[in-house]
Design an enzyme around this catalytic site. Structure first.
Site, PDB file in Angstrom:
ATOM      1  N   LYS A 110      -8.963  18.703  30.133  1.00 40.33           N
ATOM      2  CA  LYS A 110      -9.780  17.496  30.295  1.00 40.33           C
ATOM      3  C   LYS A 110      -9.408  16.662  31.530  1.00 40.33           C
ATOM      4  CE  LYS A 110     -11.031  17.008  25.421  1.00 40.33           C
ATOM      5  NZ  LYS A 110     -11.058  16.142  24.248  1.00 40.33           N
ATOM      6  N   ASP A 170     -15.742  11.346  24.006  1.00 40.46           N
ATOM      7  CA  ASP A 170     -14.836  11.324  22.842  1.00 40.46           C
ATOM      8  C   ASP A 170     -14.790   9.932  22.208  1.00 40.46           C
ATOM      9  OD1 ASP A 170     -14.127  13.997  22.796  1.00 40.46           O
ATOM     10  OD2 ASP A 170     -12.338  13.733  24.025  1.00 40.46           O
TER      11      ASP A 170
HETATM   12  P1  NDP Z   1      -2.307  16.827  23.421  1.00 43.23           P
HETATM   13  O1  NDP Z   1      -1.666  18.165  23.351  1.00 43.23           O
HETATM   14  O2  NDP Z   1      -2.689  16.240  24.741  1.00 43.23           O
HETATM   15  O3  NDP Z   1      -1.331  15.740  22.672  1.00 43.23           O
HETATM   16  C1  NDP Z   1      -0.685  16.076  21.465  1.00 43.23           C
HETATM   17  C2  NDP Z   1       0.072  14.851  20.947  1.00 43.23           C
HETATM   18  O4  NDP Z   1       0.616  15.183  19.665  1.00 43.23           O
HETATM   19  C3  NDP Z   1       1.226  14.387  21.830  1.00 43.23           C
HETATM   20  O5  NDP Z   1       1.279  12.979  21.808  1.00 43.23           O
HETATM   21  C4  NDP Z   1       2.438  14.978  21.101  1.00 43.23           C
HETATM   22  O6  NDP Z   1       3.632  14.237  21.290  1.00 43.23           O
HETATM   23  C5  NDP Z   1       2.007  14.846  19.658  1.00 43.23           C
HETATM   24  N1  NDP Z   1       2.702  15.774  18.770  1.00 43.23           N
HETATM   25  C6  NDP Z   1       2.530  17.111  18.687  1.00 43.23           C
HETATM   26  N2  NDP Z   1       3.329  17.619  17.726  1.00 43.23           N
HETATM   27  C7  NDP Z   1       4.027  16.579  17.196  1.00 43.23           C
HETATM   28  C8  NDP Z   1       5.002  16.469  16.168  1.00 43.23           C
HETATM   29  N3  NDP Z   1       5.427  17.532  15.489  1.00 43.23           N
HETATM   30  N4  NDP Z   1       5.482  15.249  15.870  1.00 43.23           N
HETATM   31  C9  NDP Z   1       5.058  14.159  16.534  1.00 43.23           C
HETATM   32  N5  NDP Z   1       4.135  14.198  17.525  1.00 43.23           N
HETATM   33  C10 NDP Z   1       3.624  15.395  17.847  1.00 43.23           C
HETATM   34  O7  NDP Z   1      -3.591  16.927  22.459  1.00 43.23           O
HETATM   35  P2  NDP Z   1      -4.935  16.063  22.501  1.00 43.23           P
HETATM   36  O8  NDP Z   1      -4.574  14.647  22.745  1.00 43.23           O
HETATM   37  O9  NDP Z   1      -5.940  16.682  23.381  1.00 43.23           O
HETATM   38  O10 NDP Z   1      -5.461  16.262  20.991  1.00 43.23           O
HETATM   39  C11 NDP Z   1      -4.734  15.724  19.887  1.00 43.23           C
HETATM   40  C12 NDP Z   1      -5.396  16.166  18.592  1.00 43.23           C
HETATM   41  O11 NDP Z   1      -6.707  15.582  18.465  1.00 43.23           O
HETATM   42  C13 NDP Z   1      -5.586  17.673  18.487  1.00 43.23           C
HETATM   43  O12 NDP Z   1      -5.301  18.056  17.163  1.00 43.23           O
HETATM   44  C14 NDP Z   1      -7.071  17.859  18.819  1.00 43.23           C
HETATM   45  O13 NDP Z   1      -7.596  19.018  18.195  1.00 43.23           O
HETATM   46  C15 NDP Z   1      -7.667  16.598  18.202  1.00 43.23           C
HETATM   47  N6  NDP Z   1      -8.937  16.194  18.816  1.00 43.23           N
HETATM   48  C16 NDP Z   1     -10.046  16.080  18.004  1.00 43.23           C
HETATM   49  C17 NDP Z   1     -11.255  15.679  18.522  1.00 43.23           C
HETATM   50  C18 NDP Z   1     -12.426  15.529  17.608  1.00 43.23           C
HETATM   51  O14 NDP Z   1     -13.574  15.439  18.091  1.00 43.23           O
HETATM   52  N7  NDP Z   1     -12.226  15.471  16.300  1.00 43.23           N
HETATM   53  C19 NDP Z   1     -11.432  15.372  19.958  1.00 43.23           C
HETATM   54  C20 NDP Z   1     -10.197  15.486  20.721  1.00 43.23           C
HETATM   55  C21 NDP Z   1      -9.005  15.910  20.152  1.00 43.23           C
HETATM   56  P3  NDP Z   1       4.561  14.468  22.582  1.00 43.23           P
HETATM   57  O15 NDP Z   1       3.942  13.665  23.696  1.00 43.23           O
HETATM   58  O16 NDP Z   1       5.869  13.926  22.155  1.00 43.23           O
HETATM   59  O17 NDP Z   1       4.578  15.942  22.854  1.00 43.23           O
END
Ligand code: NDP
Length: 283
Positions: free
Chosen positions: A71, A108
């Protein structure tokens, strides 16, 4: 579906992307609207994203949805961007003009706010601070959309604090918190949104003090598999209203469809039921 020489093509690019529900949603709308179009998933390798998109310039296809992890790169390569895409620092929609230009947008936030409106109609974004768990692309887009919609304050809680601070740098009304300080962030909050890719289950070390939220606060989870995540189930048991990620997925797809085909999606299709049936089939 009949493919003709004039069939309009659009799709979603990502990695991974073959599990995407967007083809199901867009193709159902295309069929119901009687549009000679098709929407497909494009699995794109990390190194090849820019070359793939630039190769589509000139109207080969109408538009692309862009998903994880592209993105931010989608916004960077576009020739023009909507204010909401620029503010979010990410684009989930690219529209290809016949002149070769690429326009970026981010729907979004529209999807997120629309989901609240449908599933938590009593929620008022202006009533108090909103907590976002996670600081990835989805959290960044949510934070800027919530502020634009009138949220007085957004609190970003993240495992990696520096990423929350990056989002906080976007506005004086966004504050960064460590995951260990989630309780402080949730105190007095109007809503909490899980924008991490983590489950937030009780016992997994990510249990959240949701009872610190304002009474009648709303919990939303961007994850939609399962539809009711452990996080949402817990919030519901505590008496909070809940909003699921599927409503957001559908809500972000609607303006994308209109941008690609010049028509709003036909209201006659129950896409939510269609997606739920597909998720059930995949279980
Ligand atoms: P990113 O990979 O950019 O970010 C993931 C985030 O999750 C980071 O902040 C990461 O923390 C955190 N994270 C991952 N694992 C853990 C854990 N075990 N404990 C704590 N924090 C954790 O993903 P996106 O922002 O693109 O997407 C996030 C979610 O939203 C996804 O599941 C995606 O599918 C969903 N989504 C749904 C949409 C919808 O239309 N329903 C639209 C867009 C996204 P850290 O920075 O510390 O790694």
């Amino acid at each position: 579906m009949r493919i003709s020489g004039k069939t309009l093509v659009a799709g979603v690019a990502g990695s991974p992307v073959t599990h995407s529900l967007s083809p199901l949603i867009h193709n159902a709308w295309l069929q119901a609207a009687g549009i000679d179009g098709v929407y497909v998933a494009f699995p794109v390798q990390d190194k090849g994203f820019e070359a793939f998109v630039h190769g589509l310039r000139g109207g080969v296809i109408r538009g692309l949805n862009v998903t994880v992890p592209f993105k931010e790169r989608a916004l960077a390569l576009a020739d023009a961007a909507s204010p909401r895409a620029t503010e979010a620092g990410a684009a989930n929609v690219l529209v290809f003009g016949e002149d070769g230009a690429i326009a970026a947008d981010n729907t979004d936030g529209v999807g997120l706010l629309g989901a609240f409106k449908i599933q938590a109609p009593g929620f008022n974004v202006a009533d108090g601070p909103i907590v976002i768990l996670g600081a990835g692309g989805a959290a960044r887009g949510a934070a800027t959309a919530l502020l634009a919609a009138g949220a007085p304050e957004v609190r970003v809680v993240n495992r990696t604090r520096s990423k929350a601070e990056d989002i906080a740098a976007l506005s004086g009304r966004i504050y960064a918190y460590d995951l260990a300080d989630a309780g402080a962030a949730l105190a007095g909050a109007n809503a909490v949104i899980n924008a991490t890719s983590a489950a937030f289950t009780a016992g997994a070390g990510l249990d959240l003090p949701l009872d610190g939220m304002l009474r009648l606060g709303v919990a939303m989870d961007m994850t939609y598999v399962p539809l009711e995540t452990p996080f949402l189930a817990r919030a519901r048991n505590l008496g909070h209203a809940t909003v699921d990620g599927l409503e957001m997925l559908i809500g972000q797809a609607e303006p994308a469809f209109e941008a690609f085909y010049g028509h709003p999606p036909p209201a006659s299709v129950d896409v939510r039921a269609l997606v739920l049936a597909e998720l059930e089939r995949r279980r």
